[in-house]
Design an enzyme around this catalytic site. Structure first.
Site, PDB file in Angstrom:
ATOM      1  N   LYS A   1     -14.361 -22.747 -28.039  1.00 30.42           N
ATOM      2  CA  LYS A   1     -14.614 -22.813 -29.483  1.00 30.42           C
ATOM      3  C   LYS A   1     -15.796 -23.742 -29.773  1.00 30.42           C
ATOM      4  CE  LYS A   1     -11.773 -23.600 -33.670  1.00 30.42           C
ATOM      5  NZ  LYS A   1     -10.396 -23.942 -34.104  1.00 30.42           N
TER       6      LYS A   1
ATOM      7  N   SER B   1      -8.427 -21.004 -37.253  1.00 29.70           N
ATOM      8  CA  SER B   1      -9.871 -21.060 -37.282  1.00 29.70           C
ATOM      9  C   SER B   1     -10.534 -20.644 -35.971  1.00 29.70           C
ATOM     10  CB  SER B   1     -10.318 -22.490 -37.625  1.00 29.70           C
ATOM     11  OG  SER B   1      -9.897 -23.421 -36.629  1.00 29.70           O
TER      12      SER B   1
ATOM     13  N   SER C   1      -4.384 -22.861 -35.887  1.00 28.29           N
ATOM     14  CA  SER C   1      -5.647 -22.215 -35.532  1.00 28.29           C
ATOM     15  C   SER C   1      -5.721 -21.639 -34.135  1.00 28.29           C
ATOM     16  CB  SER C   1      -6.805 -23.197 -35.739  1.00 28.29           C
ATOM     17  OG  SER C   1      -6.977 -23.462 -37.114  1.00 28.29           O
TER      18      SER C   1
END
Length: 454
Positions: free
Chosen positions: A79, A156, A180
């Site tokens: 990420k 996310s 997330s």
């Protein structure tokens, strides 16, 4: 070999046995990402030079019988909030586009020391502050399970989930502050492990709320998730044994917030899953668990959110100076922290600890609590991208069940338990006391195997 079809552990075994070459596998994933993600909606950027160097080193170790880990040579996506030496850690915010990392974050450093290959950095909700995964500034990766309608991927860790589901990476590393890791895992038909806050170091990551920020894997199956946890902790992969479901006790909350306005097909899938557990001999407790409702109310109280307060403390000044660069729904959520006071947050902390203590005591006799990971199917991107009330309502429903685990300080895991009529995966979430990840992985492995047989 169809490398993109293999799990991370299967790839590692193929390197160990000399049946595959880490260099060839890495090149295959890089080529696939270039071909299928030309607009970089999944990967902010590929780390091609680094990946090739690391794959070459893994090849040499395998050839000499000196592999460092079960995942040595396996490419992973990371990420965009994890620091990578010499690369921007923008958290997919234009305001942080020049935030170049001087060093790898601790988790990447550990994974690299054990031989994994850093494939690329994946897209995410700006500053990790949404459960939907929408980011008009950097691009929103579409959920790959609907070929007709572009649906949100879950956030996310949006690109992280899609990178695995679209076979652009064998596995991914994401973060989870309010769901997330688990939301994109659930909506993409994957396994997502939320680690207990503090179990994994978050040094060298772009923070949202240090109290609740955690890191965790998104994987194709439970065994991969367990191996990735070991990698992130810098240790060998321990044996993972499936729990004996005939001796397991699960609490399925009766009524309550986790079922409120949950879509009927999701309820049906969860009920079917529980029915299969009963047939496997598991004991199911069905009664109210009021602490879930209490922590939910506290988490979403606009006068009591530590998460919002910490997000504002971290980013309020930057957002105010760069308002036109920030996605409006994220800007508004962060700036709401300006209204909070220290007294508000201290009162909320005391209340959260009291609720958490009661929850831990109430559930001490069960192996895990079972709830739907997400209460709704992923909505179309186009309907929400402009923000407003529709975005806010969908975001709250996406986050609602998963956020409970963060607020209570629990460990949690999601795994697939079916699909709706549109072919969208449905996630079942197990949550347990803090630092019970190994127990959850053992239970999840048994459930995964049960579901694969029925």
């Amino acid at each position: 070999m169809n490398f993109e079809e293999m799990t991370a552990l299967a790839l590692g075994r193929s390197f160990e046995e000399g049946k595959a070459d880490p260099r060839e596998v890495t090149e295959a994933f890089l080529a696939r990402a270039r071909r299928l993600d030309p607009d970089h909606r999944v990967y902010v950027r590929l780390l091609e030079d680094r990946a090739r160097r690391e794959a070459a080193a893994a090849h040499d170790r395998a050839k000499r019988g000196l592999r460092l880990h079960a995942l040595d040579g396996v490419p992973l996506s990371w990420k965009d909030l994890f620091d990578v030496t010499g690369e921007p850690s923008s958290a997919c915010s234009l305001a942080l586009k020049d935030n170049v990392a001087a060093h790898d974050c601790e988790l990447l450093a550990r994974a690299t020391r054990l031989g994994s290959v850093a494939l690329g950095k994946t897209t995410m909700t700006e500053l990790a502050f949404s459960g939907l995964g929408i980011n008009p500034k950097f691009g929103t990766p579409a959920n790959p399970h609907d070929e007709k309608i572009e649906r949100v991927p879950g956030g996310s860790s949006a690109g992280a989930g899609v990178s695995v589901a679209a076979k652009l990476a064998p596995a991914a590393i994401g973060s989870d502050t309010g769901g997330s890791v688990r939301i994109p895992a659930a909506w993409n038909g994957l396994v997502g492990l939320k680690t207990t806050a503090g179990r994994l170091p978050m040094s060298g990551t772009v923070p949202l709320s240090p109290t609740f920020d955690t890191a965790g894997p998104i994987a194709r199956d439970v065994e991969d998730a367990a191996a990735l946890l070991a990698l992130l902790e810098g240790r060998p992969v321990p044996p993972l044994h499936a729990a004996d479901l005939s001796r397991a006790v699960f609490w399925v909350p009766e009524n309550g917030i986790v079922w409120e306005n949950t879509e009927p097909q999701i309820i049906s899938a969860l009920h079917g899953a529980v029915h299969r557990l009963v047939h496997a001999g598991a004991r199911i407790i069905e009664k109210p668990l009021p602490e879930l409702d209490e922590i939910h109310a506290l988490a979403w109280d606009p006068k009591a959110s530590r998460l919002v307060a910490e997000a504002y403390a971290q980013w309020g000044e930057m957002l105010a100076a760069n308002e036109t660069l920030i996605y409006r729904p994220v800007f508004e959520r962060v700036m709401a922290g300006a209204k909070l006071t220290a007294a508000d947050i201290i009162r909320a902390d005391l209340k959260r600890r009291e609720i958490s203590a009661r929850y831990i005591a109430a559930t001490a006799g069960v192996d895990a609590v079972i709830v739907p990971t997400v209460a709704i199917a992923p909505p179309p991107i186009a309907a929400l991208e402009d923000g407003g009330d529709a975005y806010g309502q969908a975001n709250r429903m996406a986050l609602r069940n998963a956020t409970i685990g963060n607020q209570l300080g629990l460990s949690a895991i999601t795994l697939p338990c079916g699909r709706d009529d549109n072919g969208i995966p449905i996630g079942l979430m197990l949550q347990a006391a803090p630092m019970k990840e190994e127990k959850l992985l053992s239970l999840a492995l048994a459930i995964e195997r049960l579901f694969s047989r029925t």
